[in-house]
Scaffold this motif. Sequence first.
Motif, mmCIF file in Angstrom:
data_model
loop_
_atom_site.group_PDB
_atom_site.id
_atom_site.type_symbol
_atom_site.label_atom_id
_atom_site.label_comp_id
_atom_site.label_asym_id
_atom_site.label_seq_id
_atom_site.Cartn_x
_atom_site.Cartn_y
_atom_site.Cartn_z
ATOM 1 N N THR A 60 -7.072 20.325 9.194
ATOM 2 C CA THR A 60 -7.654 20.996 8.029
ATOM 3 C C THR A 60 -7.501 22.511 8.134
ATOM 4 O OG1 THR A 60 -9.858 21.224 9.029
ATOM 5 C CG2 THR A 60 -9.380 19.163 7.858
ATOM 6 N N PRO A 61 -7.403 23.207 6.998
ATOM 7 C CA PRO A 61 -7.329 24.676 7.054
ATOM 8 C C PRO A 61 -8.616 25.292 7.586
ATOM 9 C CG PRO A 61 -7.526 23.911 4.780
ATOM 10 C CD PRO A 61 -7.283 22.696 5.621
ATOM 11 N N GLU A 62 -9.739 24.604 7.375
ATOM 12 C CA GLU A 62 -11.019 25.146 7.845
ATOM 13 C C GLU A 62 -11.050 25.297 9.364
ATOM 14 O OE1 GLU A 62 -11.706 23.244 3.880
ATOM 15 O OE2 GLU A 62 -10.714 22.622 5.743
ATOM 16 N N PHE A 63 -10.379 24.379 10.074
ATOM 17 C CA PHE A 63 -10.330 24.499 11.535
ATOM 18 C C PHE A 63 -9.682 25.813 11.942
ATOM 19 C CE2 PHE A 63 -8.014 24.296 15.493
ATOM 20 C CZ PHE A 63 -8.948 23.798 16.375
ATOM 21 N N TRP A 64 -8.542 26.120 11.334
ATOM 22 C CA TRP A 64 -7.793 27.315 11.734
ATOM 23 C C TRP A 64 -8.506 28.582 11.303
ATOM 24 C CZ3 TRP A 64 -4.488 26.345 15.350
ATOM 25 C CH2 TRP A 64 -4.017 25.034 15.464
ATOM 26 N N ASP A 65 -9.202 28.530 10.177
ATOM 27 C CA ASP A 65 -10.022 29.677 9.775
ATOM 28 C C ASP A 65 -11.140 29.909 10.791
ATOM 29 O OD1 ASP A 65 -8.503 30.036 7.489
ATOM 30 O OD2 ASP A 65 -9.884 28.923 6.191
ATOM 31 N N ALA A 66 -11.787 28.809 11.204
ATOM 32 C CA ALA A 66 -12.877 28.927 12.178
ATOM 33 C C ALA A 66 -12.353 29.393 13.532
ATOM 34 C CB ALA A 66 -13.599 27.587 12.315
ATOM 35 N N LEU A 67 -11.173 28.897 13.915
ATOM 36 C CA LEU A 67 -10.589 29.311 15.193
ATOM 37 C C LEU A 67 -10.230 30.793 15.178
ATOM 38 C CD1 LEU A 67 -9.554 28.556 18.000
ATOM 39 C CD2 LEU A 67 -7.379 27.890 16.940
ATOM 40 N N LYS A 68 -9.732 31.258 14.052
ATOM 41 C CA LYS A 68 -9.385 32.677 13.939
ATOM 42 C C LYS A 68 -10.635 33.543 14.068
ATOM 43 C CE LYS A 68 -6.128 33.501 11.071
ATOM 44 N NZ LYS A 68 -5.346 33.706 9.824
ATOM 45 N N MET A 69 -11.717 33.083 13.463
ATOM 46 C CA MET A 69 -12.977 33.821 13.569
ATOM 47 C C MET A 69 -13.500 33.808 15.002
ATOM 48 S SD MET A 69 -14.024 35.179 10.669
ATOM 49 C CE MET A 69 -15.807 35.281 10.881
ATOM 50 N N ALA A 70 -13.363 32.663 15.673
ATOM 51 C CA ALA A 70 -13.925 32.512 17.019
ATOM 52 C C ALA A 70 -13.093 33.212 18.083
ATOM 53 C CB ALA A 70 -14.060 31.029 17.359
ATOM 54 N N SER A 71 -11.763 33.166 17.937
ATOM 55 C CA SER A 71 -10.900 33.674 19.006
ATOM 56 C C SER A 71 -10.208 34.988 18.677
ATOM 57 C CB SER A 71 -9.825 32.634 19.347
ATOM 58 O OG SER A 71 -8.881 32.519 18.284
ATOM 59 N N GLY A 72 -10.102 35.296 17.385
ATOM 60 C CA GLY A 72 -9.432 36.522 16.981
ATOM 61 C C GLY A 72 -7.927 36.494 17.168
ATOM 62 N N PHE A 73 -7.331 35.293 17.231
ATOM 63 C CA PHE A 73 -5.889 35.221 17.460
ATOM 64 C C PHE A 73 -5.104 35.734 16.256
ATOM 65 C CE2 PHE A 73 -6.242 31.285 15.030
ATOM 66 C CZ PHE A 73 -4.995 31.126 14.439
ATOM 67 N N HIS A 74 -3.880 36.184 16.536
ATOM 68 C CA HIS A 74 -2.977 36.665 15.497
ATOM 69 C C HIS A 74 -1.862 35.632 15.324
ATOM 70 C CE1 HIS A 74 -4.988 40.537 15.441
ATOM 71 N NE2 HIS A 74 -4.911 40.564 16.766
ATOM 72 N N PRO A 75 -1.814 34.934 14.198
ATOM 73 C CA PRO A 75 -0.871 33.822 14.041
ATOM 74 C C PRO A 75 0.589 34.222 14.172
ATOM 75 C CG PRO A 75 -1.946 34.354 11.950
ATOM 76 C CD PRO A 75 -2.679 35.097 13.009
ATOM 77 N N GLU A 76 0.929 35.452 13.828
ATOM 78 C CA GLU A 76 2.332 35.863 13.856
ATOM 79 C C GLU A 76 2.884 36.000 15.274
ATOM 80 O OE1 GLU A 76 -0.142 39.647 13.748
ATOM 81 O OE2 GLU A 76 -0.186 37.656 12.791
ATOM 82 N N VAL A 77 2.014 35.997 16.286
ATOM 83 C CA VAL A 77 2.469 36.084 17.681
ATOM 84 C C VAL A 77 1.959 34.890 18.487
ATOM 85 C CG1 VAL A 77 2.727 38.588 17.703
ATOM 86 C CG2 VAL A 77 0.498 37.575 18.267
ATOM 87 N N THR A 78 1.739 33.765 17.793
ATOM 88 C CA THR A 78 1.131 32.590 18.425
ATOM 89 C C THR A 78 2.082 31.404 18.414
ATOM 90 O OG1 THR A 78 -1.107 33.290 17.825
ATOM 91 C CG2 THR A 78 -0.791 30.953 18.286
ATOM 92 N N LEU A 79 2.123 30.700 19.549
ATOM 93 C CA LEU A 79 2.846 29.435 19.686
ATOM 94 C C LEU A 79 1.834 28.305 19.764
ATOM 95 C CD1 LEU A 79 5.832 28.574 21.979
ATOM 96 C CD2 LEU A 79 3.746 27.221 22.183
ATOM 97 N N LEU A 80 2.118 27.207 19.078
ATOM 98 C CA LEU A 80 1.301 25.996 19.171
ATOM 99 C C LEU A 80 2.195 24.825 19.539
ATOM 100 C CD1 LEU A 80 -1.241 24.199 18.712
ATOM 101 C CD2 LEU A 80 -0.501 24.001 16.318
ATOM 102 N N ALA A 81 1.871 24.141 20.632
ATOM 103 C CA ALA A 81 2.559 22.904 21.008
ATOM 104 C C ALA A 81 1.622 21.734 20.757
ATOM 105 C CB ALA A 81 2.981 22.940 22.473
ATOM 106 N N ASP A 82 2.105 20.748 20.002
ATOM 107 C CA ASP A 82 1.271 19.608 19.608
ATOM 108 C C ASP A 82 2.187 18.422 19.327
ATOM 109 O OD1 ASP A 82 -0.649 17.888 17.976
ATOM 110 O OD2 ASP A 82 -1.894 19.666 18.236
ATOM 111 N N ASP A 83 1.669 17.212 19.504
ATOM 112 C CA ASP A 83 2.486 16.025 19.234
ATOM 113 C C ASP A 83 2.258 15.457 17.840
ATOM 114 O OD1 ASP A 83 -0.142 15.242 20.293
ATOM 115 O OD2 ASP A 83 0.591 13.189 20.119
ATOM 116 N N THR A 84 1.394 16.092 17.044
ATOM 117 C CA THR A 84 1.060 15.580 15.717
ATOM 118 C C THR A 84 1.626 16.504 14.640
ATOM 119 O OG1 THR A 84 -0.978 14.591 16.568
ATOM 120 C CG2 THR A 84 -0.819 14.887 14.180
ATOM 121 N N GLU A 85 2.530 15.975 13.832
ATOM 122 C CA GLU A 85 3.186 16.803 12.824
ATOM 123 C C GLU A 85 2.203 17.350 11.790
ATOM 124 O OE1 GLU A 85 6.457 14.238 11.454
ATOM 125 O OE2 GLU A 85 7.772 15.846 12.152
ATOM 126 N N ALA A 86 1.192 16.558 11.429
ATOM 127 C CA ALA A 86 0.223 17.024 10.435
ATOM 128 C C ALA A 86 -0.514 18.262 10.923
ATOM 129 C CB ALA A 86 -0.770 15.911 10.099
#
Length: 226
Positions: A157-183
Motif C-alpha cells: 500500500t502507498p500508506e506504508f511507504w508514506d509512513a516509512l518515509k515519516m519514520a525513517s526520513g529516507f530519500h527514495p531517489e537514492v534508495t535500493l529495495l530488494a524484495d521477492d514480491t512484484e506488487a
Amino acid sequence: MNRAVHPVGPLPWNAIETVFLDMDGTLLDLHFDNVFFRETVPQAYAEKKSLSFDAARAEILTIYKSCEGTLAWYDLDHWSRTLGMDIPRLKNRVAHLIGIRPHVLPFLDKLKQQHRSVTLVTNAHPYAVSLKFEKTGLGAWIPKIYCSHDLGYPKETPEFWDALKMASGFHPEVTLLADDTEAVLLMAQNQGIAYPIHMAAPSSTQPPVFSPRFPSIMDFREIMPP
C-alpha cells in the motif's frame, strides 16, 4: 528458465545511500514459510478438527484467501484467534528450517564495510522477525527494522511507504529495495524508490521465476557493491 525482460546491469552504487531489504524470500529461504503455511498449519488444524489432512488444507486455503493482501495475512495473533491454535508455538516447531539464502552474508558484509544504511523492511509479524533473527544472527548486520505491523499498513500500500518515509526520513531517489514480491516493488517504485530489485529464487526448493517488469536476480552476487 528465461531471464527477465529487464536484466540487471551494474548498479550505480556511488548513487545509492539506503538499502531496504525484505526478509522472507530475500534474506531468508522461503522454504520455511512454505512448509509452515502449507503443511504445518494444515496438519495441526486437521488434528484439532479431526479432519483428514486434505480436507483441513482445503479449508485452511479458503481462510487464507480471505485475508490475502491485507495486514491480517501477516498477523500471527490474527491467525491464532481465527484458527484457535498457538501459531507462534507452531512456528517454533519447525524453526530448524529457518535458513539464510546463499550469498546473503557476503553482501551484508560488504554493505557494512562501506557503512551503508541497511534496513529490514518487512510485512512479517514482529514475533516472526524476532524468531528468525534469533536463529540466524542477522541483527549483527541489520540494525534497523520496520515491520508493517508497526507502521499499520502492508508494503503493498502507498500508506506504508508514506509512513516509512515519516519514520525513517529516507530519500527514495537514492534508495535500493530488494524484495521477492512484484506488487511490493511496483508500489515502492510508484513511491519514487529508484532501484527496485526482484529476487527470482526466494525458495531453495522451487524453480526461479524472473520478473518481466523489474531487474531480477538469482542472488546478491549479481549486485555486489565493488
